[in-house]
Scaffold this active site. Sequence first.
Site, PDB file in Angstrom:
ATOM      1  N   ASP A 182       0.825  -1.213   0.000  1.00 20.37           N
ATOM      2  CA  ASP A 182       0.000   0.000   0.000  1.00 20.37           C
ATOM      3  C   ASP A 182       0.856   1.260   0.000  1.00 20.37           C
ATOM      4  O   ASP A 182       0.374   2.344   0.357  1.00 20.37           O
ATOM      5  CB  ASP A 182      -0.916   0.016   1.224  1.00 20.37           C
ATOM      6  CG  ASP A 182      -2.232  -0.708   0.966  1.00 20.37           C
ATOM      7  OD1 ASP A 182      -2.428  -1.198  -0.150  1.00 20.37           O
ATOM      8  OD2 ASP A 182      -3.056  -0.795   1.896  1.00 20.37           O
ATOM      9  N   ASP A 241       3.862  -9.029   9.552  1.00 21.37           N
ATOM     10  CA  ASP A 241       4.112  -7.622   9.257  1.00 21.37           C
ATOM     11  C   ASP A 241       5.484  -7.474   8.614  1.00 21.37           C
ATOM     12  O   ASP A 241       6.309  -8.394   8.639  1.00 21.37           O
ATOM     13  CB  ASP A 241       4.029  -6.790  10.537  1.00 21.37           C
ATOM     14  CG  ASP A 241       2.591  -6.543  10.965  1.00 21.37           C
ATOM     15  OD1 ASP A 241       1.678  -6.847  10.171  1.00 21.37           O
ATOM     16  OD2 ASP A 241       2.377  -6.064  12.097  1.00 21.37           O
ATOM     17  N   ASP A 243       8.221  -6.100   9.347  1.00 21.44           N
ATOM     18  CA  ASP A 243       9.452  -6.202  10.133  1.00 21.44           C
ATOM     19  C   ASP A 243       9.598  -7.555  10.822  1.00 21.44           C
ATOM     20  O   ASP A 243      10.476  -7.708  11.673  1.00 21.44           O
ATOM     21  CB  ASP A 243       9.495  -5.085  11.184  1.00 21.44           C
ATOM     22  CG  ASP A 243       8.305  -5.141  12.131  1.00 21.44           C
ATOM     23  OD1 ASP A 243       7.177  -5.311  11.635  1.00 21.44           O
ATOM     24  OD2 ASP A 243       8.494  -5.016  13.355  1.00 21.44           O
ATOM     25  N   ASP A 335      -7.280  -7.133  13.828  1.00 22.35           N
ATOM     26  CA  ASP A 335      -6.876  -8.457  14.290  1.00 22.35           C
ATOM     27  C   ASP A 335      -7.725  -8.912  15.472  1.00 22.35           C
ATOM     28  O   ASP A 335      -8.225 -10.046  15.502  1.00 22.35           O
ATOM     29  CB  ASP A 335      -5.391  -8.461  14.656  1.00 22.35           C
ATOM     30  CG  ASP A 335      -4.979  -7.211  15.431  1.00 22.35           C
ATOM     31  OD1 ASP A 335      -5.859  -6.472  15.908  1.00 22.35           O
ATOM     32  OD2 ASP A 335      -3.764  -6.980  15.563  1.00 22.35           O
TER      33      ASP A 335
END
Length: 580
Positions: A182, A241, A243, A335
């Site tokens: 995105d 994610d 990282d 989530d």
Amino acid sequence: MSTNGGAPSQKRSWLPSRPLLTTTTQTYPPPLLPFKKLHAPPTAARRSLPPAASKPMASSSSSSLPAAWAAAVRAWAVAPALRAAVWACLAMSAMLVAEAAWMGLASLAAAAARRLRGYGYRWEPMAAPPDVEAPAPAPAEFPMVLVQIPMYNEKEVYKLSIGAACALTWPPDRIIIQVLDDSTDPFVKELVELECKEWASKKINIKYEVRNNRKGYKAGALRKGMEHTYAQLCDFVAIFDADFEPESDFLLKTMPYLLHNPKIALVQTRWEFVNYNVCLMTRIQKMSLDYHFKVEQESGSFMHAFFGFNGTAGVWRVSAINQSGGWKDRTTVEDMDLAVRASLKGWEFLYVGDIRVKSELPSTFQAYRHQQHRWTCGAANLFRKMAWEIITNKEVSMWKKYHLLYSFFFVRRAIAPILTFLFYCIVIPLSAMVPEVTIPVWGLVYIPTAITIMNAIRNPGSVHLMPFWILFENVMAMHRMRAALSGLLETARANDWVVTEKVGDQVKDELDVPLLEPLKPTECAERIYIPELLLALYLLICASYDFVLGNHKYYIYIYLQAVAFTVMGFGFVGTRTPCS
């Protein structure tokens, strides 16, 4: 006639027989006496007084008026309101310490049970998958797995997550890596796309997906990713994610729980932090998150087969996602939203703390504030939206409804952030200036000590950081309370989404190019946080009053709080980029 032994009766005066306000340090006159001049001597006597004797009395009468009125307001208005706030905070403190004790005991029981019989679910090792270099038909026990990696302008870390996902041990024809980009920076988008093409040239089944807009943020990206035809062929989806770096055997360790236990919808693993020793703030974050995983997630999994999905480092059963309504973007905690809805459908969750995934902690105070606002506000807002849905649900037991409404949402997501700031940063300091209000020692000392000890038991290696943890958490409580109220009241900022800043490496100086743009001189003012400094001034006033005039002896604690708010108010926490 007299009623007391014949003594002549006297007319009863309306004046009180003793002062209206009495404290442990000073007695104040009735506030209305100066208006009526009731203490003035008779006219004849007053005329006989020398001028030097009459002037001090007038001065004393006029100077006592403000003090008398201040004492009256304090005793009749401030003290009752503060006393009510004290007892409300004590009631919430009792709820919080009871919840912490319950979770602590449950997590210890879970740890003991795990040593005896594992996690209580069937788990069998999987057969070795075919060699990546020589693909062969995968055994039937290897289902199709989709690995989703949502990212947004992740220039510093995009290679880490993509590389780790492409290195997962799984039959190459039974896994799809999906990068959901995105990014709004064209340069970053080009870098991510080139990275995906490079892995695709190595015969890795990787898909690079972009959207025309960022509607729904992360939830919107995940939902859009599941709409692709190839994604609908997958039975399970692992989410990381940008990282996060899973080990190559991540799927081999997690998938058996899902394959052999059809009631399990989610397997959540534990986060491990590669930059926890960068600064004191990251060490404190590690303490809090370790407690979250060791106590909250472990106890929820053991007692209720439910906990909040952490948004990453977990594997979902696709059918559970679809049955629960898919990803929704109505809050900033998509989530947790999905986890609660799946739980209300009867699905079970499993937390496996033995499997750890490397990740990164926010190392700047600004980034950490944004992250905590998103988490706290989103959870409180979800409580507002789902409370009635939980109450009216007919597919789960009353015990699970109670756990969701009271323990999971009310105590942890509403009471905890509000109580910490209100009691320890407002009520206790203010009570130091109101001698009519006394806080019981069990609420002032025993309860916070018990909570600290319970945290220290699960973090024995960080006991030396406990004083800093307490002060830091009390300062952060101001932001969490504002975020919780914003979510509960659904204000305009309730759905603010700011991506947590990442650096991608512990030491920026070792890199060839800087990861972050240098701050402009005018941006250095952004390091000064006015709310923290204003509260530091308030605490300093309360502590000084208690030190000079008070008798509660709270000033040591309040002074420490004032120092903590001052340090964080000037931005002297976390990593800092020098001003240019």
